[in-house]
Design a protein around this motif. Structure first.
Motif, PDB file in Angstrom:
ATOM      1  N   ASN A   1       1.009  -1.183  -0.027  1.00 33.75           N
ATOM      2  CA  ASN A   1       0.094   0.025   0.094  1.00 33.75           C
ATOM      3  C   ASN A   1       0.841   1.093   0.053  1.00 33.75           C
ATOM      4  N   LEU A   2       0.683   1.954  -1.174  1.00 35.12           N
ATOM      5  CA  LEU A   2       1.428   3.290  -1.307  1.00 35.12           C
ATOM      6  C   LEU A   2       0.567   4.119  -0.752  1.00 35.12           C
ATOM      7  N   ILE A   3       1.006   5.058   0.478  1.00 36.67           N
ATOM      8  CA  ILE A   3       0.080   6.106   0.696  1.00 36.67           C
ATOM      9  C   ILE A   3       0.441   7.321   0.387  1.00 36.67           C
ATOM     10  N   LEU A   4      -0.531   7.937  -0.634  1.00 37.26           N
ATOM     11  CA  LEU A   4      -0.319   9.097  -1.560  1.00 37.26           C
ATOM     12  C   LEU A   4      -1.610  10.030  -1.586  1.00 37.26           C
ATOM     13  N   ASP A   5      -1.445  11.548  -0.993  1.00 35.35           N
ATOM     14  CA  ASP A   5      -2.369  12.392  -1.190  1.00 35.35           C
ATOM     15  C   ASP A   5      -2.291  13.218  -2.257  1.00 35.35           C
ATOM     16  N   PRO A   6      -3.231  13.676  -2.906  1.00 42.59           N
ATOM     17  CA  PRO A   6      -3.085  14.636  -4.033  1.00 42.59           C
ATOM     18  C   PRO A   6      -2.263  15.993  -3.662  1.00 42.59           C
ATOM     19  N   GLY A   7      -1.594  16.450  -4.422  1.00 43.87           N
ATOM     20  CA  GLY A   7      -0.821  17.789  -4.116  1.00 43.87           C
ATOM     21  C   GLY A   7      -0.272  18.395  -5.498  1.00 43.87           C
ATOM     22  N   LEU A   8       0.647  19.404  -5.453  1.00 40.93           N
ATOM     23  CA  LEU A   8       0.744  20.078  -6.387  1.00 40.93           C
ATOM     24  C   LEU A   8       1.581  19.569  -7.520  1.00 40.93           C
ATOM     25  N   ALA A   9       2.262  18.237  -7.209  1.00 39.17           N
ATOM     26  CA  ALA A   9       3.078  17.622  -8.326  1.00 39.17           C
ATOM     27  C   ALA A   9       2.159  16.546  -8.726  1.00 39.17           C
TER      28      ALA A   9
ATOM     29  N   THR B   1      10.702  17.996  -3.745  1.00 40.12           N
ATOM     30  CA  THR B   1      10.220  18.169  -2.391  1.00 40.12           C
ATOM     31  C   THR B   1       8.851  17.466  -2.007  1.00 40.12           C
ATOM     32  N   ALA B   2       8.040  17.250  -3.324  1.00 37.10           N
ATOM     33  CA  ALA B   2       6.971  16.467  -2.764  1.00 37.10           C
ATOM     34  C   ALA B   2       7.299  14.879  -2.893  1.00 37.10           C
ATOM     35  N   THR B   3       8.223  14.631  -3.566  1.00 36.70           N
ATOM     36  CA  THR B   3       8.929  13.237  -3.711  1.00 36.70           C
ATOM     37  C   THR B   3       9.709  12.749  -2.453  1.00 36.70           C
ATOM     38  N   ALA B   4      10.378  13.808  -1.987  1.00 36.56           N
ATOM     39  CA  ALA B   4      10.808  13.536  -0.493  1.00 36.56           C
ATOM     40  C   ALA B   4       9.894  13.264   0.593  1.00 36.56           C
ATOM     41  N   ASP B   5       8.998  14.321   0.450  1.00 33.03           N
ATOM     42  CA  ASP B   5       7.783  14.233   1.801  1.00 33.03           C
ATOM     43  C   ASP B   5       6.907  12.859   1.371  1.00 33.03           C
ATOM     44  N   ASN B   6       6.691  12.420   0.073  1.00 35.95           N
ATOM     45  CA  ASN B   6       5.734  11.053  -0.205  1.00 35.95           C
ATOM     46  C   ASN B   6       6.455  10.165   0.365  1.00 35.95           C
ATOM     47  N   ALA B   7       7.778  10.152   0.138  1.00 36.61           N
ATOM     48  CA  ALA B   7       8.759   9.100   0.454  1.00 36.61           C
ATOM     49  C   ALA B   7       8.854   8.873   2.048  1.00 36.61           C
ATOM     50  N   ASP B   8       8.819   9.840   2.736  1.00 32.38           N
ATOM     51  CA  ASP B   8       8.827   9.918   4.198  1.00 32.38           C
ATOM     52  C   ASP B   8       7.696   9.477   4.743  1.00 32.38           C
ATOM     53  N   ASN B   9       6.514  10.074   4.023  1.00 31.69           N
ATOM     54  CA  ASN B   9       5.175   9.465   4.573  1.00 31.69           C
ATOM     55  C   ASN B   9       5.007   7.896   4.339  1.00 31.69           C
TER      56      ASN B   9
ATOM     57  N   ILE C   1      16.418   7.162  -1.162  1.00 33.86           N
ATOM     58  CA  ILE C   1      15.866   7.783  -2.266  1.00 33.86           C
ATOM     59  C   ILE C   1      16.525   9.129  -2.278  1.00 33.86           C
ATOM     60  N   ALA C   2      17.119   9.343  -3.458  1.00 35.71           N
ATOM     61  CA  ALA C   2      17.934  10.706  -3.810  1.00 35.71           C
ATOM     62  C   ALA C   2      17.029  11.593  -4.783  1.00 35.71           C
ATOM     63  N   THR C   3      16.785  12.924  -4.523  1.00 37.29           N
ATOM     64  CA  THR C   3      16.112  13.513  -5.642  1.00 37.29           C
ATOM     65  C   THR C   3      17.263  14.527  -6.269  1.00 37.29           C
ATOM     66  N   TYR C   4      17.075  15.057  -7.464  1.00 39.70           N
ATOM     67  CA  TYR C   4      17.910  15.676  -8.044  1.00 39.70           C
ATOM     68  C   TYR C   4      17.116  16.377  -9.400  1.00 39.70           C
ATOM     69  N   LEU C   5      17.522  17.724  -9.478  1.00 36.92           N
ATOM     70  CA  LEU C   5      17.413  18.462 -10.937  1.00 36.92           C
ATOM     71  C   LEU C   5      18.137  17.697 -11.690  1.00 36.92           C
ATOM     72  N   PRO C   6      17.536  17.710 -13.112  1.00 36.09           N
ATOM     73  CA  PRO C   6      18.493  17.181 -14.092  1.00 36.09           C
ATOM     74  C   PRO C   6      19.956  17.513 -14.079  1.00 36.09           C
ATOM     75  N   GLU C   7      20.160  18.783 -13.945  1.00 36.58           N
ATOM     76  CA  GLU C   7      21.407  19.468 -14.171  1.00 36.58           C
ATOM     77  C   GLU C   7      22.569  19.063 -13.003  1.00 36.58           C
ATOM     78  N   HIS C   8      21.821  18.417 -12.050  1.00 39.14           N
ATOM     79  CA  HIS C   8      22.620  17.999 -10.748  1.00 39.14           C
ATOM     80  C   HIS C   8      22.645  16.502 -10.440  1.00 39.14           C
ATOM     81  N   LEU C   9      22.260  15.926 -11.496  1.00 37.51           N
ATOM     82  CA  LEU C   9      22.361  14.553 -11.541  1.00 37.51           C
ATOM     83  C   LEU C   9      23.694  13.849 -11.524  1.00 37.51           C
ATOM     84  N   PRO C  10      24.366  13.184 -10.759  1.00 38.30           N
ATOM     85  CA  PRO C  10      25.828  12.819 -11.082  1.00 38.30           C
ATOM     86  C   PRO C  10      25.967  11.886 -12.250  1.00 38.30           C
TER      87      PRO C  10
END
Ligand SMILES: C[S@@+](CC[C@H](N)C(=O)[O-])C[C@H]1O[C@@H](n2cnc3c(N)ncnc32)[C@H](O)[C@@H]1O
Length: 297
Positions: free
Chosen positions: A130-138, A197-205, A213-222
């Motif tokens: 069960n993946l718990i997810l509420d609708p948000g901006l993303a 931000t939403a991804t990190a919050d939802n992972a935490d939830n 889980i690591a989050t990156y903007l495309p230009e910061h992806l190692p």
């Protein structure tokens, strides 16, 4: 007669004024603002991520029943460039209208064992994944066919120990599902910082440990990022432009899953990938396509 618990201000406005009206109503402490078609005009197949609007829109602001209506009307009259075509206050019965939007979100089953459940409802199958997810901006609640298709594809894979890249992660739904289904690590990428931000919050939830889980903007992806599975539910045009980038992220024999394209766009989207990826037949839901394949040896 007792005052209603809630009262709704309904404004009929041309599309251009909606965003301002929405902001004003929220600034005037509306509990919620909803937009509805003001002229019975159907919207056909909006693109993902777009927020399409009708030419005429009813903007509805929900207020406590005892709110002082005159200052709200005065503030709107002062700030809106043109008076609404129609404006009226509608008393509502004593349901909890601030929670009404929740009626539109139901648990969604994806394949045999995966469910996407809003946090305010008990999972229908407590023993399922069960993946718990509420609708948000993303983007990404599981209700869009493209997300659903990717989740169904993921759900039937052996994921234990896999590293997964969720490119265009939105709410993080695909990457988080992969982790709950057994993947070891997810790299989530999006060009919208709010999505990260939403991804990190939802992972935490979902009690995902931050090191998984690591989050990156495309230009910061190692530069040395690589994955057994790369998921990209974006749109046709970015998928075409990102072909070399996504292929370069696949480890040997890695699997690529693309979605966000329409049936009519399948050939154009897969063309720049064909040399590197051997695709399986696509899956289609409501005209939207998901296609997956393996990096050629
Ligand atoms: C359709 S949503 C998908 C969200 C989620 N993965 C899902 O399956 O529901 C597409 C996401 O891709 C992001 N996106 C669009 N173009 C992108 C690009 N060139 N690079 C990275 N992310 C992009 C958008 O910000 C959006 O969050």
């Amino acid at each position: 007669m007792t005052a209603p618990e809630w009262i709704e201000l309904q404004l009929q406005l041309p599309r251009e004024q909606c965003e301002l009206a929405e902001e004003l109503l929220l600034a005037l402490e509306a509990s919620s603002v909803t937009l509805e078609d003001g002229a019975d005009q159907p919207l056909l197949e909006p693109a993902i991520g777009e927020r399409p609007l009708w030419d005429l829109v009813i903007v509805k602001g929900l207020f406590a029943g005892d709110v002082a209506t005159a200052p709200i009307e005065a503030a709107l009259a002062a700030e809106l460039p043109r008076a609404p075509l129609q404006q009226r206050w509608v008393p509502l019965d004593n349901r909890d209208w601030s929670q009404e939007w929740k009626r539109y979100f139901e648990p969604i089953q994806c394949g045999q064992r995966l469910w996407i459940c809003p946090s305010w409802m008990a999972p229908p199958q407590p023993d399922a994944v069960n993946l718990i997810l509420d609708p948000g901006l993303a983007f990404g609640t599981g209700s869009h066919p493209t997300t659903h298709l990717c989740l169904r594809w993921l759900e039937q894979l052996p994921l234990t120990g896999a590293t997964v890249i969720d490119y265009g992660c939105g709410s993080g739904i695909l990457g988080i599902a992969a982790l709950l289904l057994g993947a070891e690590r997810v790299i989530a990428v999006d060009n919208d910082p709010l999505a990260l931000t939403a991804t990190a919050d939802n992972a935490d939830n979902n009690q995902i440990a931050p090191e998984r889980i690591a989050t990156y903007l495309p230009e910061h992806l190692p530069a040395d990022s690589g994955a057994d599975i790369v998921l990209a539910n974006i749109l046709a045009e970015p998928l075409i432009q990102l072909a070399d980038t996504l292929v370069a992220l696949l480890k040997p024999r890695g699997q690529l899953c693309l979605s966000g394209l329409l049936d009519s766009q399948l050939e154009a989207v897969t063309r720049p990938y064909q040399r590197a990826v051997a695709f399986q037949p696509p899956a289609i839901e409501q005209g939207w396509v998901q296609i997956a394949g393996t990096l050629r040896g």
